[in-house]
Design a protein around this motif. Structure first.
Motif, PDB file in Angstrom:
ATOM      1  N   VAL A  24      33.083  33.117  46.289  1.00 50.43           N
ATOM      2  CA  VAL A  24      34.380  32.455  46.088  1.00 50.43           C
ATOM      3  C   VAL A  24      34.221  31.322  45.081  1.00 50.43           C
ATOM      4  O   VAL A  24      35.050  31.131  44.186  1.00 50.43           O
ATOM      5  CB  VAL A  24      34.930  31.919  47.427  1.00 50.43           C
ATOM      6  CG1 VAL A  24      36.242  31.173  47.205  1.00 50.43           C
ATOM      7  CG2 VAL A  24      35.130  33.049  48.416  1.00 50.43           C
ATOM      8  N   ALA A  66      40.115  34.574  49.394  1.00 46.22           N
ATOM      9  CA  ALA A  66      38.759  34.255  49.859  1.00 46.22           C
ATOM     10  C   ALA A  66      38.410  34.900  51.185  1.00 46.22           C
ATOM     11  O   ALA A  66      37.281  34.725  51.661  1.00 46.22           O
ATOM     12  CB  ALA A  66      38.623  32.732  49.985  1.00 46.22           C
ATOM     13  N   ARG A 117      34.930  36.950  52.402  1.00 50.54           N
ATOM     14  CA  ARG A 117      33.996  36.935  51.270  1.00 50.54           C
ATOM     15  C   ARG A 117      32.961  35.829  51.449  1.00 50.54           C
ATOM     16  O   ARG A 117      33.266  34.780  52.021  1.00 50.54           O
ATOM     17  CB  ARG A 117      34.755  36.706  49.957  1.00 50.54           C
ATOM     18  CG  ARG A 117      35.741  37.803  49.600  1.00 50.54           C
ATOM     19  CD  ARG A 117      36.503  37.439  48.336  1.00 50.54           C
ATOM     20  NE  ARG A 117      35.613  37.234  47.203  1.00 50.54           N
ATOM     21  CZ  ARG A 117      35.977  36.608  46.094  1.00 50.54           C
ATOM     22  NH1 ARG A 117      37.193  36.082  45.987  1.00 50.54           N
ATOM     23  NH2 ARG A 117      35.119  36.468  45.101  1.00 50.54           N
ATOM     24  N   GLU A 166      36.727  25.847  50.897  1.00 53.26           N
ATOM     25  CA  GLU A 166      36.026  27.073  50.545  1.00 53.26           C
ATOM     26  C   GLU A 166      36.185  27.489  49.089  1.00 53.26           C
ATOM     27  O   GLU A 166      35.457  28.364  48.621  1.00 53.26           O
ATOM     28  CB  GLU A 166      36.460  28.218  51.468  1.00 53.26           C
ATOM     29  CG  GLU A 166      37.868  28.702  51.280  1.00 53.26           C
ATOM     30  CD  GLU A 166      38.222  29.849  52.228  1.00 53.26           C
ATOM     31  OE1 GLU A 166      37.328  30.329  52.944  1.00 53.26           O
ATOM     32  OE2 GLU A 166      39.391  30.254  52.258  1.00 53.26           O
ATOM     33  N   ILE A 167      37.094  26.887  48.328  1.00 51.16           N
ATOM     34  CA  ILE A 167      37.296  27.325  46.940  1.00 51.16           C
ATOM     35  C   ILE A 167      36.523  26.475  45.935  1.00 51.16           C
ATOM     36  O   ILE A 167      36.679  26.663  44.718  1.00 51.16           O
ATOM     37  CB  ILE A 167      38.792  27.339  46.563  1.00 51.16           C
ATOM     38  CG1 ILE A 167      39.402  25.942  46.633  1.00 51.16           C
ATOM     39  CG2 ILE A 167      39.566  28.314  47.444  1.00 51.16           C
ATOM     40  CD1 ILE A 167      40.861  25.892  46.154  1.00 51.16           C
ATOM     41  N   PRO A 192      37.847  35.299  41.759  1.00 55.75           N
ATOM     42  CA  PRO A 192      38.469  35.887  42.937  1.00 55.75           C
ATOM     43  C   PRO A 192      39.290  37.090  42.598  1.00 55.75           C
ATOM     44  O   PRO A 192      39.752  37.254  41.467  1.00 55.75           O
ATOM     45  CB  PRO A 192      39.376  34.719  43.450  1.00 55.75           C
ATOM     46  CG  PRO A 192      39.694  33.944  42.226  1.00 55.75           C
ATOM     47  CD  PRO A 192      38.502  34.033  41.349  1.00 55.75           C
ATOM     48  N   SER A 201      32.102  34.731  40.496  1.00 52.07           N
ATOM     49  CA  SER A 201      32.927  33.825  41.299  1.00 52.07           C
ATOM     50  C   SER A 201      34.404  34.027  41.054  1.00 52.07           C
ATOM     51  O   SER A 201      35.224  33.349  41.608  1.00 52.07           O
ATOM     52  CB  SER A 201      32.566  32.364  40.981  1.00 52.07           C
ATOM     53  OG  SER A 201      32.804  32.078  39.616  1.00 52.07           O
TER      54      SER A 201
END
Length: 507
Positions: free
Chosen positions: A485, A477, A480, A410-411, A501, A499
Motif C-alpha cells: 500500500v 488497501a 493488502r 495505512e496509506i 494501489p 506501491s
C-alpha cells in the motif's frame, strides 16, 4: 508451513547491509489467535477511557461552578474541555514522533501512564483560586497529552501487527470503542450525580479512568514490540524473537501457519530518519493525493462529531424542553448507535473494500443528516425521534469516522506512520474545535429553528465532501500488505510489489 526464515543474525543497523525479511508477509498471513484478541483488549481500552473521560468531564462541568466545589465561572468550567483537547493535539504530535523513533510498545506504555497520572491528579484539586485553577488546567492538559499520544502509537501497532484480512475491521472496532466509554461515562455520571454528594461525585468521576485503566497497564507490559517496526530499524534478531513468540502461541492453539513464498520478502536498506521534514516530503512529494484524502476525512468527521456531540444536550433542552437532568439519558441511545456502527459495518471494510465503504458511510450520513435537518425545520420531530434519527445517522458516520484513523495510518510508509496519524489527528481536531462554539451560537435560546437548520445542513454538506474525497482519492488497501500500500522508505527491492494501489496512482 514454510521453513524458518533466518534474518540477519547480527540484528544490527539496517544501513550495515541490506536485510531480506519475510516477517511482514508472515504477519499478514497469520491465522487469528488469542494473542490478537488480547492485544485488542489491552490497546482498545484507551478509547473506552477517552470516551469515559470526556463524558464525565462534560457532566461535572456545571457541578464545578458550585461554591462548595471549585467555584469556577461558566467560562472557566468550559475551558476544561478546551484544555483537554489542546493537550490531545500536543500529545499526538509529540508522542507520534517518538512512536516512529523509539517504537510502538514503549510509547503505548508511556502515553497510557501519562494519562493515568494526569487524570488522577485532577481529582486532587483541593482548593479554589488562581493557583488551583492553573493546577486543574495543567492536569487536564497532561491527561489529554497521554490520550493524544495513544492515537498514534496504538493505531500504528494495530495496523502493523494484525493479519491483513482483519486489519480494517479491527482498527475500526478499536477506534469505535470510544463510544463504549461514552456509554459507561453516562451511566456513571447519572449514578454519581444522583447518589453521591457533589463535592465527592466530581472527584470520583475523574478517578474512574485511572482506577479502571491501572490494571490494563500490566497487561500491556506483556505485549511485544511491532516486528515490522523492528525489522525496518535493522533489529532483525529482536523482530524474529517477537514474531516467533506470537507464532508459537498460534501453533499451540492448534492452528497451522500458512506457507509464505520467498517472493514476498522485502529487502531493507538504510533506515530513513524519523523526522517531521521526512514526513512533509512524503506527504507533499510522494503522496500529495493521499495527504488530501486523509485531511478531508479527518476534518469532516471531526467537525461533525464535535459540533453535534458537544451540543447534543443543548438541542434537547432548548428545542424539545427536555429537563437538564434527564438529557444525559438520551446520550445512552446515541452512544449505542455510534458503537454498533464500527462493530457491524467493520468487516465490510475488509470485504467490500475501503473506497466503497468509506465513501458510502460518509455520503449516507451526510444525506441522512440533510433529511433530518428538514424534519427538524418542519418541527415534526420529538426528543425521542430526534435521538432516533441521530442514532441512524451516526451508526454510519461512526464507522466512517473510525476509518479516518485507519486511512491516515495505512496509506503512508511505516517510518512516518505514527507522525502521519498524529498530524492528521491534529488537523482534524483543529478544524473540529470550531464546531461546538459555532453550533452553540446557532442554538441560542432555542427560538430560531432556521439557524439550527442551516447548521445541520452545513454538517451534512461537509460529510458529503468527505465522501466525495473517498470516491475520487480513495486507496483500495483492503487485505493488502502494508508494504504494498505504501512502500517503506528503507525498502530497496520490489519483493512486495509496486506501491501503486488498485484503481489509482500512488500519490
Amino acid at each position: 508451513m514454510a521453513a524458518p526464515h533466518t534474518p540477519n543474525a547480527s540484528g544490527g543497523p539496517a544501513d550495515s547491509a541490506p536485510l531480506r525479511s519475510l516477517i511482514p508477509a508472515r504477519i499478514d498471513r497469520m491465522p487469528w489467535s488469542g494473542f490478537h484478541t488480547r492485544m485488542i483488549v489491552a490497546l482498545g481500552c484507551a478509547w473506552i477511557l477517552d470516551g469515559l473521560e470526556i463524558t464525565v468531564a462534560s457532566a461535572v462541568t456545571s457541578v464545578l461552578t458550585h461554591a462548595d466545589t471549585l467555584g469556577l465561572t461558566s467560562g472557566e468550567a468550559g475551558l476544561i474541555a478546551t484544555v483537554y483537547l489542546v493537550g490531545q493535539v500536543t500529545g499526538a504530535l509529540f508522542f507520534g514522533r517518538m512512536a516512529d523513533r523509539f517504537g510502538r510498545r514503549k510509547l503505548f506504555l508511556l502515553t497510557f501512564g501519562v494519562y493515568l497520572f494526569g487524570s488522577g491528579l485532577t481529582a486532587l484539586t483541593f482548593g479554589q483560586g488562581p493557583g488551583w485553577d492553573v493546577y486543574l488546567y495543567l492536569t487536564r492538559f497532561v491527561a489529554g497529552t497521554g490520550i493524544g499520544g495513544e492515537y498514534a502509537a496504538i493505531n500504528s501497532a494495530i495496523q502493523e501487527m494484525m493479519p491483513a484480512r482483519f486489519r480494517g475491521r479491527i482498527d475500526l472496532l478499536v477506534n469505535g470503542t470510544y463510544w463504549a466509554g461514552a456509554f459507561l461515562g453516562t451511566v456513571a455520571e447519572l449514578l454519581l450525580l444522583s447518589q453521591v454528594d457533589d463535592t465527592l461525585a466530581w472527584r470520583l468521576g475523574f478517578l474512574l479512568g485511572p482506577v479502571l485503566g491501572f490494571s490494563v497497564l500490566f497487561v500491556r507490559r506483556h505485549l511485544p514490540e511491532s516486528p515490522r517496526w523492528l525489522i525496518m530499524h535493522g533489529r532483525a534478531a529482536e523482530a524474529e524473537r517477537s514474531l516467533a513468540r506470537i507464532e508459537r502461541e498460534v501453533t499451540e492453539r492448534g492452528h497451522t501457519l500458512p506457507p509464505v513464498d520467498e517472493g514476498q520478502a522485502i529487502e531493507i536498506g538504510a533506515s530513513a530518519r524519523s523526522t517531521f521534514p521526512t514526513l512533509l516530503r512524503v506527504l507533499f512529494r510522494s503522496y500529495p493525493r493521499r495527504a488530501v484524502l486523509a485531511s478531508a476525512l479527518m476534518i469532516t468527521q471531526s467537525f461533525l462529531y464535535n459540533a453535534i456531540f458537544f451540543t447534543y444536550t443543548l438541542v434537547l433542552t432548548e428545542f424539545y424542553d427536555v429537563p437538564s437532568d434527564s438529557a444525559p439519558r438520551y446520550l445512552l441511545a446515541f452512544a449505542a448507535g455510534n458503537l454498533l456502527g464500527p462493530v457491524v459495518l467493520g468487516p465490510l471494510f475488509d470485504v467490500v473494500g475501503r473506497r466503497r465503504m468509506i465513501a458510502g458511510t460518509y455520503l449516507f450520513a451526510g444525506c441522512a443528516l440533510a433529511l433530518a435537518a428538514g424534519l427538524f425545520a418542519a418541527d415534526v420531530l420529538t426528543a425521542a425521534t430526534q435521538t432516533a434519527a441521530w442514532c441512524v445517522i451516526f451508526f454510519f458516520a461512526s464507522a466512517g469516522a473510525s476509518s479516518g484513523y485507519l486511512t491516515a495510518g495505512e496509506i503512508f510508509p511505516l517510518e512516518v506512520r505514527g507522525k502521519a496519524i498524529a498530524l492528521f489527528f491534529a488537523i482534524g481536531q483543529g478544524a473540529g474545535a470550531a464546531g461546538p462554539s459555532f453550533y452553540g451560537w446557532l442554538i441560542g435560546d432555542g427560538t430560531d429553528r432556521m439557524r439550527m437548520f442551516a447548521g445541520f445542513l452545513t454538517g451534512a454538506v461537509i460529510m458529503v465532501l468527505g465522501g466525495l474525497a473517498a470516491v475520487f482519492l480513495g486507496v483500495d488497501a483492503e487485505r493488502r500488505p502494508l508494504e504494498s500500500v505504501a512502500r517503506p522508505l528503507s525498502a530497496v527491492n520490489r519483493g512486495t510489489g509496486p506501491s501503486t494501489p488498485r484503481g489509482g496512482p500512488a500519490s
